[in-house]
Design a protein around this motif. Structure first.
Motif, PDB file in Angstrom:
ATOM      1  N   ASN A 173      11.657  74.088  26.544  1.00 14.88           N
ATOM      2  CA  ASN A 173      11.723  75.518  26.233  1.00 14.88           C
ATOM      3  C   ASN A 173      10.343  76.125  25.973  1.00 14.88           C
ATOM      4  O   ASN A 173      10.201  77.357  25.956  1.00 14.88           O
ATOM      5  CB  ASN A 173      12.614  75.752  25.008  1.00 14.88           C
ATOM      6  CG  ASN A 173      14.083  75.485  25.307  1.00 14.88           C
ATOM      7  OD1 ASN A 173      14.529  75.680  26.441  1.00 14.88           O
ATOM      8  ND2 ASN A 173      14.831  75.053  24.307  1.00 14.88           N
ATOM      9  N   LEU A 174       9.341  75.270  25.757  1.00 22.91           N
ATOM     10  CA  LEU A 174       7.980  75.783  25.567  1.00 22.91           C
ATOM     11  C   LEU A 174       7.470  76.332  26.897  1.00 22.91           C
ATOM     12  O   LEU A 174       7.586  75.679  27.938  1.00 22.91           O
ATOM     13  CB  LEU A 174       7.048  74.682  25.059  1.00 22.91           C
ATOM     14  CG  LEU A 174       7.395  74.060  23.696  1.00 22.91           C
ATOM     15  CD1 LEU A 174       6.421  72.928  23.374  1.00 22.91           C
ATOM     16  CD2 LEU A 174       7.364  75.122  22.605  1.00 22.91           C
ATOM     17  N   SER A 175       6.892  77.507  26.855  1.00 23.49           N
ATOM     18  CA  SER A 175       6.459  78.166  28.098  1.00 23.49           C
ATOM     19  C   SER A 175       5.353  77.399  28.810  1.00 23.49           C
ATOM     20  O   SER A 175       5.200  77.499  30.029  1.00 23.49           O
ATOM     21  CB  SER A 175       5.984  79.589  27.797  1.00 23.49           C
ATOM     22  OG  SER A 175       4.901  79.583  26.868  1.00 23.49           O
ATOM     23  N   GLU A 176       4.588  76.617  28.062  1.00 25.69           N
ATOM     24  CA  GLU A 176       3.472  75.884  28.662  1.00 25.69           C
ATOM     25  C   GLU A 176       3.915  74.605  29.382  1.00 25.69           C
ATOM     26  O   GLU A 176       3.169  74.029  30.161  1.00 25.69           O
ATOM     27  CB  GLU A 176       2.446  75.495  27.586  1.00 25.69           C
ATOM     28  CG  GLU A 176       1.738  76.668  26.934  1.00 25.69           C
ATOM     29  CD  GLU A 176       2.517  77.241  25.768  1.00 25.69           C
ATOM     30  OE1 GLU A 176       1.983  78.130  25.076  1.00 25.69           O
ATOM     31  OE2 GLU A 176       3.671  76.796  25.532  1.00 25.69           O
ATOM     32  N   LYS A 233       1.021  72.614  19.994  1.00 27.75           N
ATOM     33  CA  LYS A 233       2.390  73.129  19.978  1.00 27.75           C
ATOM     34  C   LYS A 233       3.393  71.979  20.129  1.00 27.75           C
ATOM     35  O   LYS A 233       4.434  71.949  19.471  1.00 27.75           O
ATOM     36  CB  LYS A 233       2.589  74.156  21.088  1.00 27.75           C
ATOM     37  CG  LYS A 233       1.846  75.453  20.870  1.00 27.75           C
ATOM     38  CD  LYS A 233       2.168  76.491  21.934  1.00 27.75           C
ATOM     39  CE  LYS A 233       3.571  77.037  21.772  1.00 27.75           C
ATOM     40  NZ  LYS A 233       3.818  78.200  22.670  1.00 27.75           N
ATOM     41  N   ILE A 234       3.063  71.042  21.002  1.00 26.60           N
ATOM     42  CA  ILE A 234       3.967  69.918  21.232  1.00 26.60           C
ATOM     43  C   ILE A 234       4.040  69.023  19.995  1.00 26.60           C
ATOM     44  O   ILE A 234       5.125  68.641  19.547  1.00 26.60           O
ATOM     45  CB  ILE A 234       3.515  69.115  22.471  1.00 26.60           C
ATOM     46  CG1 ILE A 234       3.719  69.964  23.729  1.00 26.60           C
ATOM     47  CG2 ILE A 234       4.263  67.788  22.576  1.00 26.60           C
ATOM     48  CD1 ILE A 234       3.119  69.364  24.978  1.00 26.60           C
ATOM     49  N   THR A 283       2.019  69.943  31.754  1.00 21.44           N
ATOM     50  CA  THR A 283       1.860  71.284  31.195  1.00 21.44           C
ATOM     51  C   THR A 283       0.759  72.038  31.937  1.00 21.44           C
ATOM     52  O   THR A 283       0.007  71.465  32.718  1.00 21.44           O
ATOM     53  CB  THR A 283       1.485  71.217  29.698  1.00 21.44           C
ATOM     54  OG1 THR A 283       0.116  70.780  29.574  1.00 21.44           O
ATOM     55  CG2 THR A 283       2.393  70.264  28.940  1.00 21.44           C
ATOM     56  N   GLU A 337      14.330  70.612  24.079  1.00 26.42           N
ATOM     57  CA  GLU A 337      13.604  71.555  23.231  1.00 26.42           C
ATOM     58  C   GLU A 337      12.164  71.742  23.714  1.00 26.42           C
ATOM     59  O   GLU A 337      11.650  72.868  23.741  1.00 26.42           O
ATOM     60  CB  GLU A 337      13.607  71.055  21.781  1.00 26.42           C
ATOM     61  CG  GLU A 337      14.953  71.124  21.096  1.00 26.42           C
ATOM     62  CD  GLU A 337      15.438  72.553  20.918  1.00 26.42           C
ATOM     63  OE1 GLU A 337      14.588  73.462  20.752  1.00 26.42           O
ATOM     64  OE2 GLU A 337      16.659  72.776  20.966  1.00 26.42           O
ATOM     65  N   LEU A 338      11.509  70.661  24.106  1.00 28.96           N
ATOM     66  CA  LEU A 338      10.136  70.776  24.609  1.00 28.96           C
ATOM     67  C   LEU A 338      10.095  71.549  25.921  1.00 28.96           C
ATOM     68  O   LEU A 338       9.130  72.260  26.203  1.00 28.96           O
ATOM     69  CB  LEU A 338       9.529  69.385  24.792  1.00 28.96           C
ATOM     70  CG  LEU A 338       9.172  68.628  23.509  1.00 28.96           C
ATOM     71  CD1 LEU A 338       8.735  67.209  23.830  1.00 28.96           C
ATOM     72  CD2 LEU A 338       8.064  69.351  22.738  1.00 28.96           C
ATOM     73  N   VAL A 350      -2.035  73.654  23.693  1.00 26.66           N
ATOM     74  CA  VAL A 350      -0.763  73.114  24.192  1.00 26.66           C
ATOM     75  C   VAL A 350      -0.377  71.845  23.431  1.00 26.66           C
ATOM     76  O   VAL A 350       0.770  71.681  22.991  1.00 26.66           O
ATOM     77  CB  VAL A 350      -0.842  72.832  25.708  1.00 26.66           C
ATOM     78  CG1 VAL A 350       0.439  72.160  26.192  1.00 26.66           C
ATOM     79  CG2 VAL A 350      -1.072  74.128  26.469  1.00 26.66           C
ATOM     80  N   PHE A 404       5.983  70.563  17.047  1.00 29.51           N
ATOM     81  CA  PHE A 404       7.431  70.411  17.197  1.00 29.51           C
ATOM     82  C   PHE A 404       7.872  68.999  16.814  1.00 29.51           C
ATOM     83  O   PHE A 404       8.871  68.810  16.109  1.00 29.51           O
ATOM     84  CB  PHE A 404       7.850  70.707  18.641  1.00 29.51           C
ATOM     85  CG  PHE A 404       9.243  70.261  18.965  1.00 29.51           C
ATOM     86  CD1 PHE A 404      10.340  71.018  18.584  1.00 29.51           C
ATOM     87  CD2 PHE A 404       9.465  69.054  19.619  1.00 29.51           C
ATOM     88  CE1 PHE A 404      11.628  70.587  18.848  1.00 29.51           C
ATOM     89  CE2 PHE A 404      10.752  68.614  19.887  1.00 29.51           C
ATOM     90  CZ  PHE A 404      11.841  69.390  19.507  1.00 29.51           C
TER      91      PHE A 404
END
Length: 216
Positions: A64-67, A18-19, A9, A61-62, A15, A22
């Protein structure tokens, strides 16, 4: 079943949250994780997770996170490094214990076991006590060997703590000091101590350290 993933990342606050948010929202359990930053300022998260219905869906899905820059599947640390033995003490004794442990671990690893050996030569009561206590923070540690000529004092307290709180088996060389009275096994020869440490934790060996009530 435990699945493992490596996540690269960008390095910034929030960060990891966020992970893990999810993962929690999907009722996935995190068994183990660690993080580090590389020399070009990427953050890397290694994570072992269980109760995963579809690992591919989790990765997608992970991603798709911008980071998140990259995700890859990985074997677990248990599959790669297996059980760990930590050897702490004086350099000369540590090297001889390591010789026995590595030689014996090679025999078992060839037969499908995974056992790894970690060493650190240290001197001084405070440094040794800190190192022994820190064993409780390390993953997959099954055995600790104390290799030296003289150990006691606060080192004894640290031994009792990791035995009670983490179930780590402790082997001591036959040395001066009170450490011998708190170890699970006392061995005179350092090479043999290393061999015994591996035999005590190997699934491919038949040796019960709790049944030995004498100095070897």
């Amino acid at each position: 079943m435990v699945n493992a993933i490596n996540i690269k990342t960008i390095d910034k606050p929030g960060v990891l949250r966020k992970i893990t948010d999810f993962i929690a929202q999907n009722n996935i359990n995190i068994v183990y994780t660690h993080m580090h930053k590389d020399s070009i300022d990427n953050a890397h998260i290694y994570m072992e997770i269980e109760e995963v219905e579809s690992l591919d869906n989790v990765i997608n899905e992970l991603n798709n996170l911008s980071e998140v820059k990259e995700i890859s599947k990985s074997p677990s640390m248990d599959q790669v490094w297996g059980k760990r033995i930590i050897i702490i003490g004086g350099g000369a004794q540590v090297s001889q214990v390591a010789l026995g442990a590595i030689t014996e671990a090679d025999r078992h690893n060839i037969r499908g076991e995974r056992i790894s050996i970690d060493t650190i030569p240290l001197a001084g009561e405070q440094k040794l006590a800190e190192a022994v206590r820190a064993v409780g923070s390390l993953p997959r540690v099954s055995g600790l060997v104390l290799a030296g000529s003289l150990m006691g004092g606060s080192i004894v307290d640290a031994i009792d703590e990791i035995k009670e709180n983490y179930g780590v088996k402790v082997i001591s060389l036959n040395m001066v000091g009170s450490v011998r009275d708190h170890a699970d096994l006392v061995v005179t020869d350092p090479v043999q101590a290393g061999v015994m440490a591996v035999m005590a934790i190997a699934s491919t060996a038949k040796f019960d350290i709790d049944r030995v009530n004498e100095t070897l």
